[in-house]
Scaffold this motif. Structure first.
Motif, short mmCIF file in Angstrom:
data_model
loop_
_atom_site.label_atom_id
_atom_site.label_comp_id
_atom_site.label_asym_id
_atom_site.label_seq_id
_atom_site.Cartn_x
_atom_site.Cartn_y
_atom_site.Cartn_z
N ARG A 140 0.92 -1.09 0.16
CA ARG A 140 -0.01 -0.01 -0.01
C ARG A 140 0.95 1.12 -0.14
O ARG A 140 0.45 2.28 -0.53
N ALA A 144 0.77 4.16 -2.98
CA ALA A 144 0.56 5.45 -2.42
C ALA A 144 1.68 6.43 -3.05
O ALA A 144 1.53 7.41 -3.62
N ALA A 265 -5.73 10.52 -1.07
CA ALA A 265 -5.04 10.25 -0.29
C ALA A 265 -5.75 10.14 1.16
O ALA A 265 -5.00 9.29 2.20
N PHE A 269 -5.77 5.69 1.72
CA PHE A 269 -4.49 5.49 2.30
C PHE A 269 -4.72 6.16 3.96
O PHE A 269 -5.43 6.97 4.00
N ARG A 274 -0.26 6.79 3.48
CA ARG A 274 -0.83 8.40 3.46
C ARG A 274 0.62 9.49 3.59
O ARG A 274 0.56 10.31 2.51
N LEU A 277 2.28 9.09 0.23
CA LEU A 277 1.67 9.84 -1.05
C LEU A 277 2.00 11.30 -0.91
O LEU A 277 2.29 11.84 -1.88
#
Length: 330
Positions: A140, A144, A265, A269, A274, A277
């Motif tokens: 993940r 991101a 975002a 996430f 996050r 990202l």
């Protein structure tokens, strides 16, 4: 998700009195596999006889894979047609300038006696929707980081200036006011109430506080940039290792505040992902933009959950409800 105003559907305000309001995603013309094969084979003789199988269905398009290589999108509703024309005109310009794959309309079918609307085909982009992917924490973070870098390139002010100078590439400016939390917060509350009535959502005080704050706020300041316009859990494609591979469904392409896309975002996430990202995005958000992005994330997840619950899409429903919780997570 082109028309997200609940009152725009038949039976809502302006609809047919006394009749149940039809779902916004109900097709006005749904192209099934046999019709898709006929339309594609007639317009593109080299694809005549190629196998056709249904790939996906959304609010605005029915999507078929032809010859295991070409993805053809057929509009389901007339409201989507301006977006289809924007995709045909602008995606070939955007694609070489961005770090992830975009569907490029290499094969365009125009309205005919057999089908009244334009349709188009692009080469298949590998990957599955973020909503469907089961990614671990590291994967993940990888996804991101990829979408953060993509949004940095898409939101470059120079790209907006370049498009403005090209014939056929003039974009509307936030036509559905998705960057304005005063508009989106009450719409999100209405969707969540509908979910709660069906037992699909338990009201969350943190979500309510966010929406109440949004109703008192204005849109974030700053110039509009090129935005996907509808960047939610279904429109980012990822590989099995989490690598972001493409961004699809550009029918809401517009100029808008970056918050419109940065909602992902907050819906997609949290935690380290996050942070990754926003670091890859590399531009400060500020409190107004963050609030607008979070409120829009709640709205989009509520709409997706409503759609998923109504159409029996269990995995999308679960991802959308998780997105609602992420949107208020710090």
């Amino acid at each position: 998700m082109t028309s997200d105003d609940p009152g725009s559907a038949p039976g809502g305000p302006g609809g047919v009195p006394g009749r149940p309001r039809a779902p916004e995603w109900e097709a006005e013309h749904e192209v099934l596999e046999a019709e898709a094969a006929e339309l594609v084979g007639t317009r593109f003789p080299d694809l005549r006889g190629a196998p056709v199988r249904s790939l996906a269905t959304g609010w605005d398009n029915t999507v078929h894979l032809v010859g295991e290589r070409w993805v053809f999108r057929f509009p389901r509703r007339a409201v989507a047609l301006p977006g289809v024309e924007r995709e045909i005109a602008v995606l070939p310009v955007l694609a070489p300038r961005l770090p992830l794959a975009l569907p490029v309309p290499d094969r365009v079918g125009r309205p005919s006696g057999a089908y009244p609307w334009p349709f188009w085909g692009a080469e298949l982009i590998a990957g599955e929707e973020l909503a469907e992917a089961e990614l671990d924490g590291a994967a993940r973070v990888r996804a991101a980081t990829g979408i953060g870098a993509f949004l940095r390139a898409l939101h470059d002010p120079d790209l907006a200036r370049e498009l403005a100078g090209r014939p056929g590439c003039v974009l509307p400016v936030d036509p559905m006011r998705r960057a304005d939390p005063r508009v989106r917060a009450p719409m999100a509350r209405e969707r969540l109430a509908r979910l709660a009535e069906r037992g699909g959502w338990t009201p969350d005080p943190a979500v309510e506080r966010l929406l109440a704050e949004g109703e008192q706020a204005g849109p974030p300041p700053g110039p509009a940039v090129v935005c996907h316009g509808d960047l939610h859990l279904r429109h980012l494609l990822v590989g099995p290792d989490g690598e972001a591979t493409g961004v699809i469904d550009w029918g809401d392409l517009c100029l808008a505040d970056p918050a419109v896309d940065l909602s992902l975002a907050y819906a997609g996430f949290d935690g380290r992902a996050r942070t990754a990202l926003l670091a890859a995005y590399g531009r400060p958000l500020g409190p107004e933009r963050e609030l607008a992005a979070r409120v829009l994330a709640v709205f989009l997840c509520a709409v997706l959950a409503d759609y998923a619950g109504s159409t029996g899409r269990a995995r999308l429903l679960a991802a959308s409800l998780t997105g609602l919780r992420r949107a208020v997570a710090r």
